[in-house]
Design a protein around this motif. Sequence first.
Motif, PDB file in Angstrom:
ATOM      1  N   GLU A 186     -45.955 -34.129  -0.426  1.00 47.23           N
ATOM      2  CA  GLU A 186     -45.528 -35.492  -0.121  1.00 47.23           C
ATOM      3  C   GLU A 186     -44.194 -35.513   0.614  1.00 47.23           C
ATOM      4  O   GLU A 186     -43.873 -36.459   1.331  1.00 47.23           O
ATOM      5  CB  GLU A 186     -45.414 -36.329  -1.399  1.00 47.23           C
ATOM      6  CG  GLU A 186     -44.442 -35.783  -2.444  1.00 47.23           C
ATOM      7  CD  GLU A 186     -45.143 -34.926  -3.488  1.00 47.23           C
ATOM      8  OE1 GLU A 186     -44.690 -34.918  -4.635  1.00 47.23           O
ATOM      9  OE2 GLU A 186     -46.138 -34.266  -3.129  1.00 47.23           O
ATOM     10  N   ALA A 187     -43.394 -34.437   0.449  1.00 49.64           N
ATOM     11  CA  ALA A 187     -42.108 -34.381   1.147  1.00 49.64           C
ATOM     12  C   ALA A 187     -42.239 -33.765   2.531  1.00 49.64           C
ATOM     13  O   ALA A 187     -41.382 -33.959   3.383  1.00 49.64           O
ATOM     14  CB  ALA A 187     -41.101 -33.579   0.331  1.00 49.64           C
TER      15      ALA A 187
ATOM     16  N   ALA B  33     -37.777 -35.114   5.613  1.00 44.90           N
ATOM     17  CA  ALA B  33     -37.279 -34.852   4.268  1.00 44.90           C
ATOM     18  C   ALA B  33     -35.811 -35.259   4.186  1.00 44.90           C
ATOM     19  O   ALA B  33     -35.107 -35.316   5.205  1.00 44.90           O
ATOM     20  CB  ALA B  33     -37.454 -33.374   3.929  1.00 44.90           C
ATOM     21  N   GLU B  34     -35.340 -35.540   2.972  1.00 48.55           N
ATOM     22  CA  GLU B  34     -33.963 -36.022   2.817  1.00 48.55           C
ATOM     23  C   GLU B  34     -33.305 -35.451   1.580  1.00 48.55           C
ATOM     24  O   GLU B  34     -33.912 -35.353   0.512  1.00 48.55           O
ATOM     25  CB  GLU B  34     -33.940 -37.554   2.735  1.00 48.55           C
ATOM     26  CG  GLU B  34     -32.539 -38.134   2.574  1.00 48.55           C
ATOM     27  CD  GLU B  34     -32.514 -39.650   2.547  1.00 48.55           C
ATOM     28  OE1 GLU B  34     -32.840 -40.253   3.595  1.00 48.55           O
ATOM     29  OE2 GLU B  34     -32.193 -40.219   1.490  1.00 48.55           O
ATOM     30  N   ALA B  35     -32.043 -35.062   1.733  1.00 49.44           N
ATOM     31  CA  ALA B  35     -31.160 -34.714   0.626  1.00 49.44           C
ATOM     32  C   ALA B  35     -29.896 -35.556   0.782  1.00 49.44           C
ATOM     33  O   ALA B  35     -29.542 -35.967   1.896  1.00 49.44           O
ATOM     34  CB  ALA B  35     -30.819 -33.227   0.637  1.00 49.44           C
ATOM     35  N   SER B  36     -29.217 -35.823  -0.327  1.00 44.68           N
ATOM     36  CA  SER B  36     -28.022 -36.661  -0.231  1.00 44.68           C
ATOM     37  C   SER B  36     -26.972 -36.232  -1.245  1.00 44.68           C
ATOM     38  O   SER B  36     -27.284 -35.628  -2.276  1.00 44.68           O
ATOM     39  CB  SER B  36     -28.368 -38.143  -0.446  1.00 44.68           C
ATOM     40  OG  SER B  36     -28.816 -38.365  -1.772  1.00 44.68           O
ATOM     41  N   ILE B  37     -25.724 -36.537  -0.911  1.00 43.33           N
ATOM     42  CA  ILE B  37     -24.583 -36.362  -1.818  1.00 43.33           C
ATOM     43  C   ILE B  37     -23.866 -37.703  -1.890  1.00 43.33           C
ATOM     44  O   ILE B  37     -23.455 -38.243  -0.849  1.00 43.33           O
ATOM     45  CB  ILE B  37     -23.617 -35.282  -1.315  1.00 43.33           C
ATOM     46  CG1 ILE B  37     -24.340 -33.948  -1.101  1.00 43.33           C
ATOM     47  CG2 ILE B  37     -22.459 -35.100  -2.301  1.00 43.33           C
ATOM     48  CD1 ILE B  37     -23.494 -32.909  -0.386  1.00 43.33           C
TER      49      ILE B  37
ATOM     50  N   ARG C 237     -26.136 -38.440   3.862  1.00 46.37           N
ATOM     51  CA  ARG C 237     -27.562 -38.104   3.858  1.00 46.37           C
ATOM     52  C   ARG C 237     -27.853 -37.063   4.937  1.00 46.37           C
ATOM     53  O   ARG C 237     -27.400 -37.202   6.078  1.00 46.37           O
ATOM     54  CB  ARG C 237     -28.421 -39.346   4.116  1.00 46.37           C
ATOM     55  CG  ARG C 237     -28.179 -40.460   3.119  1.00 46.37           C
ATOM     56  CD  ARG C 237     -29.116 -41.645   3.353  1.00 46.37           C
ATOM     57  NE  ARG C 237     -28.706 -42.792   2.564  1.00 46.37           N
ATOM     58  CZ  ARG C 237     -29.017 -42.962   1.286  1.00 46.37           C
ATOM     59  NH1 ARG C 237     -29.754 -42.042   0.679  1.00 46.37           N
ATOM     60  NH2 ARG C 237     -28.604 -44.024   0.627  1.00 46.37           N
ATOM     61  N   LEU C 238     -28.611 -36.052   4.558  1.00 45.97           N
ATOM     62  CA  LEU C 238     -29.097 -35.047   5.489  1.00 45.97           C
ATOM     63  C   LEU C 238     -30.606 -35.173   5.555  1.00 45.97           C
ATOM     64  O   LEU C 238     -31.297 -35.094   4.533  1.00 45.97           O
ATOM     65  CB  LEU C 238     -28.710 -33.643   5.011  1.00 45.97           C
ATOM     66  CG  LEU C 238     -29.338 -32.461   5.752  1.00 45.97           C
ATOM     67  CD1 LEU C 238     -28.931 -32.455   7.223  1.00 45.97           C
ATOM     68  CD2 LEU C 238     -28.957 -31.144   5.084  1.00 45.97           C
ATOM     69  N   ARG C 239     -31.148 -35.400   6.752  1.00 43.95           N
ATOM     70  CA  ARG C 239     -32.587 -35.539   6.948  1.00 43.95           C
ATOM     71  C   ARG C 239     -33.043 -34.521   7.984  1.00 43.95           C
ATOM     72  O   ARG C 239     -32.290 -34.174   8.899  1.00 43.95           O
ATOM     73  CB  ARG C 239     -32.941 -36.959   7.395  1.00 43.95           C
ATOM     74  CG  ARG C 239     -32.451 -38.034   6.436  1.00 43.95           C
ATOM     75  CD  ARG C 239     -32.752 -39.444   6.940  1.00 43.95           C
ATOM     76  NE  ARG C 239     -34.171 -39.728   6.885  1.00 43.95           N
ATOM     77  CZ  ARG C 239     -34.901 -40.125   7.928  1.00 43.95           C
ATOM     78  NH1 ARG C 239     -34.341 -40.257   9.136  1.00 43.95           N
ATOM     79  NH2 ARG C 239     -36.189 -40.382   7.794  1.00 43.95           N
TER      80      ARG C 239
END
Length: 342
Positions: A254-255, A262-266, A279-281
Motif C-alpha cells: 500500500e505504500a 511514500a512519506e516520512a516525517s519529523i 516531510r520527505l516524500r
Amino acid sequence: MRLYGKDWTRREIEARVGRMEQIGGLRRYKLSEGLEAGTEIVEVRTGTGLRYLISPSKGLDIGLAEWKGIPISWQSPNGDVNPAYYESNGKEWLRTASGGLLMTCGLTHIGAPESTPSVQGLHGRIHHTPASQICAVTEWIEDEYCYRIAGVMEETSIFGDKLRLHRTISGRLGDSRIVIDDRVENAGFRPALHRILYHFNFGFPLLSETADIQLPAAERSAVVPGTPLEGFDSWCAPDAWVGEKVYYHRLLDEASDIRKMAEASIRNIDFPAGALTVRLRWSADTLPMLVQWKMPGACEHVLGLEPANGPFNGPGTDVASYSLEPGQAVKYKLEVSLDIVE
C-alpha cells in the motif's frame, strides 16, 4: 504568488522591489578557505524562510538547509570539502562527506566497502562527482516566480560501466518545498549495475527528545542481525558512547503503489521558530526501500532517512535485479517540504 500571507500578481511584486533577489532567488559563489576552497555553491532563498545550499562540485547535493536561520539539517565535521581531496578506498568517504540535507550515494555501490566484483569504497563515488552542463535559472511562469538548478554527473571508466545522472532541483518563491527530479541512464553498450541511495540528514534543533518520527508502513529489520527494533522512531539526548543503528524499512504494497509517493516525517513542537513538520516524500515505485541511520551520538548527532532502490551491496545481492540495460534509464522523484505552525 502566495507570499507573506497574501496573493500577489507578478506586476504587484515587481512594483515593490528593486530586483527579485530582495525577496529570494539564487546566488552562485565559491568557498575560499581550507579544504573547502574552490567548492562551488548555489544558494537558494524561497522567500518563506527556507534557505538551502546546493553544491555543483559535489553531485548537486544539498548542504546546509535552514528555516528562518535555524538549521534543519546536520553538518558533518568535515565541512563542504572540495572533492579533489576524496579518496575512494575503504571508508575514506567518511573524511570528505559533507553531511547536509542530502548526500547521494551510488551510482553502482551503496553501503560498506567491498572488493567484488570490483573494488568499491563506502557509499560509492557520486557524492564526490562534480556536475557539468550546470544550469541555474529563475523565471516568471505567469504569476509564479520559479527557479531551477540542473546538471549532469557521469560515473564512467574505460572497459567499465558508463552511467549518467541527470538532476534537476526546482521550486518557487513563496513555497517551502524542494523538488528533486533525477534520471539515471546507462550510456554504455553492456548491462550496468546501478545502485542508488538518497542520504537525507536531519539534525539539531529539529531533532530533540520531543521530536516525533513517522515512517511509512513497511516490513522492518535491522541491518546488523540481533539489533532490537524498539526505539527506531524515537530520539534522545546526545551520548558520546552510543553506537549507530541502521534499519531497513521495505515498503509494503500500500505504500509502494506506483500511483503514490511514500512519506516520512519529523515533527517537533518545540522547534525555536514554531512547531515544525518536515516531510520527505519519494517515488516508491523506483525507491521501494527506506534505510534509516539512527546516530544520536555527540557531534555525530544525526538521523538519516535514506530512500534507496534496494538494500546495501554485499554478499547475496541479486545483481541482475539492479542492472540497467544499454540505453535504459530510470527516474526518481523526491520532495522535502516544511509545514509551520508559528
